[in-house]
Scaffold this motif. Structure first.
Motif, short mmCIF file in Angstrom:
data_model
loop_
_atom_site.label_atom_id
_atom_site.label_comp_id
_atom_site.label_asym_id
_atom_site.label_seq_id
_atom_site.Cartn_x
_atom_site.Cartn_y
_atom_site.Cartn_z
N ALA A 169 2.54 -1.35 3.37
CA ALA A 169 2.56 -2.81 3.24
C ALA A 169 1.16 -3.39 3.38
O ALA A 169 0.79 -4.34 2.68
N LEU A 170 0.35 -2.81 4.27
CA LEU A 170 -1.00 -3.31 4.45
C LEU A 170 -1.83 -3.10 3.19
O LEU A 170 -2.50 -4.02 2.71
N LEU A 171 -1.78 -1.89 2.62
CA LEU A 171 -2.57 -1.64 1.41
C LEU A 171 -2.01 -2.38 0.20
O LEU A 171 -2.78 -2.78 -0.69
N ASP A 172 -0.71 -2.59 0.15
CA ASP A 172 -0.16 -3.44 -0.91
C ASP A 172 -0.76 -4.84 -0.83
O ASP A 172 -1.11 -5.44 -1.85
N ALA A 173 -0.87 -5.37 0.38
CA ALA A 173 -1.45 -6.70 0.56
C ALA A 173 -2.93 -6.71 0.19
O ALA A 173 -3.43 -7.68 -0.39
N VAL A 174 -3.64 -5.63 0.52
CA VAL A 174 -5.06 -5.52 0.18
C VAL A 174 -5.25 -5.51 -1.34
O VAL A 174 -6.10 -6.22 -1.89
N VAL A 175 -4.42 -4.72 -2.03
CA VAL A 175 -4.52 -4.65 -3.49
C VAL A 175 -4.19 -6.00 -4.12
O VAL A 175 -4.89 -6.48 -5.02
N SER A 176 -3.15 -6.64 -3.63
CA SER A 176 -2.75 -7.94 -4.17
C SER A 176 -3.83 -9.00 -3.95
O SER A 176 -4.17 -9.77 -4.86
#
Length: 340
Positions: A231-238
């Motif tokens: 979830a953290l890296l998904d947020a970073v990518v977004s």
């Protein structure tokens, strides 16, 4: 409230100052002058490691021989405990409360999952003039603050701290890496739970605790599993425009390839003893006293907004090593390792 912040110009200290100013508090910052002070504060300069380095705290006494009076002092010192000892002793009769921002690192390693504030602690010495061992230094600082202020000492113990203003480089590295785009090495498993705190949430809780007169030690991080590595890296990518393509890689594969958790891939540590220590704290005591942690996506977005305004050049503490994989090493790992 009249607040004295020892430091107050970077990351956690700056978040505390900003929150106090937003509440309309009268804020004084005491620092070495290496970084600009926030607007709206009274500034005192001094080097607490130098002989007579605390003399500036006697200025502005308004006729009081002992110097000015504050409702509370906040100290974020991470060096030798003797500096906390001297400051706390000098201010014991001139402030109601003393906050020493400590760390969960004061607990003996390994710390069992679900451990609360009563878990075993490392040895610390408030008279120690050395700062090479972070855990012992923080514990020595706790003992120094408590010796001078007793129950009037508040000891927040955060673990991983991220958010706007971060000068360690962990979340900024991921954001800058994702902004470059392309295949991005992502350490698994995606479901790996993370426990941390946004510096702004730490500041809010700390000042609320001061207003209520709390004392003692509190684990001040999010609840276990507040978010996950995925979830953290998904947020970073977004947040950075969806240009990066995470290539999820099993933890054992990364370790066999010699990848260093925490340093080469910031924030991440594989499942096991160290992960349980870093991300398994019982935080019920602080949450019962009102600690609330914002969603990870909000922390990531705000940190990217701050970092983007600095053209990706986040400040970095000179006493902390650089973190993150070099682009060439990451590219080689992506060529060699099986990913998903």
């Amino acid at each position: 409230m009249r607040l004295l912040v020892l430091g107050g110009t970077e990351f956690v200290g700056r978040a505390l100052v900003d929150e106090a100013l937003a509440r309309g508090w009268e804020v004084t910052v005491f620092h070495r002058g290496r970084h600009p002070a926030p607007p709206g504060v009274t500034v005192l300069h001094g080097d607490r490691t130098a002989p007579d380095g605390l003399l500036a705290l006697n200025s502005g006494a308004s006729g009081q021989a002992a110097g000015p009076y504050w409702d509370a002092v906040i100290d974020t010192w991470t060096g030798a405990p003797v500096a906390v000892r001297d400051a706390a002793a000098a201010l014991a009769s001139r402030a109601e409360h003393y906050v020493y921002v400590s760390s969960r690192s004061v607990h003996s390693h390994p710390t069992a999952p679900g451990a609360d504030e009563s878990a075993p602690l490392v040895d610390g010495d408030p008279d120690d003039k050395e700062d090479g061992d972070y855990a012992r230094a923080k514990r020595g600082g706790e003992l120094a603050a408590t010796a001078a202020f007793g129950e009037r000492a508040l000891l927040p113990r955060p673990g991983l701290v991220i958010g706007p203003g971060e000068n360690i480089g962990r979340l900024p590295w991921w954001l800058n890496r994702a902004a470059r785009g392309g295949p991005m090495l992502a350490p698994g498993p995606r479901s790996l739970p993370l426990q941390y705190i946004d510096a702004r949430d730490l500041a809010t809780w700390t000042l609320d605790a001061l207003e209520r007169g709390l004392g003692g030690a509190y684990n001040t991080v999010s609840e276990r599993g507040h978010t996950t590595m995925g979830a953290l890296l998904d947020a970073v990518v977004s947040a950075t425009g969806n240009r990066a393509e995470p290539q999820w890689t099993a933890p054992d594969t990364l370790l066999l390839a010699g990848v260093e958790p925490w340093s080469e891939l910031p924030i991440w540590v594989p499942p096991g003893e160290l992960h349980d220590t870093l991300h398994g704290a019982d935080v019920s005591k602080a949450h019962a006293e009102g600690l609330r942690c914002r969603p990870a996506a909000e922390t990531v977005a705000a940190t990217w907004q701050w970092l983007h305004a600095l053209h990706g050049q986040a400040p970095h503490r000179p006493d902390r090593p650089q973190v993150g994989l070099a682009p060439e090493r990451e590219a080689e790992l992506l060529r060699q390792l099986p990913t998903t």
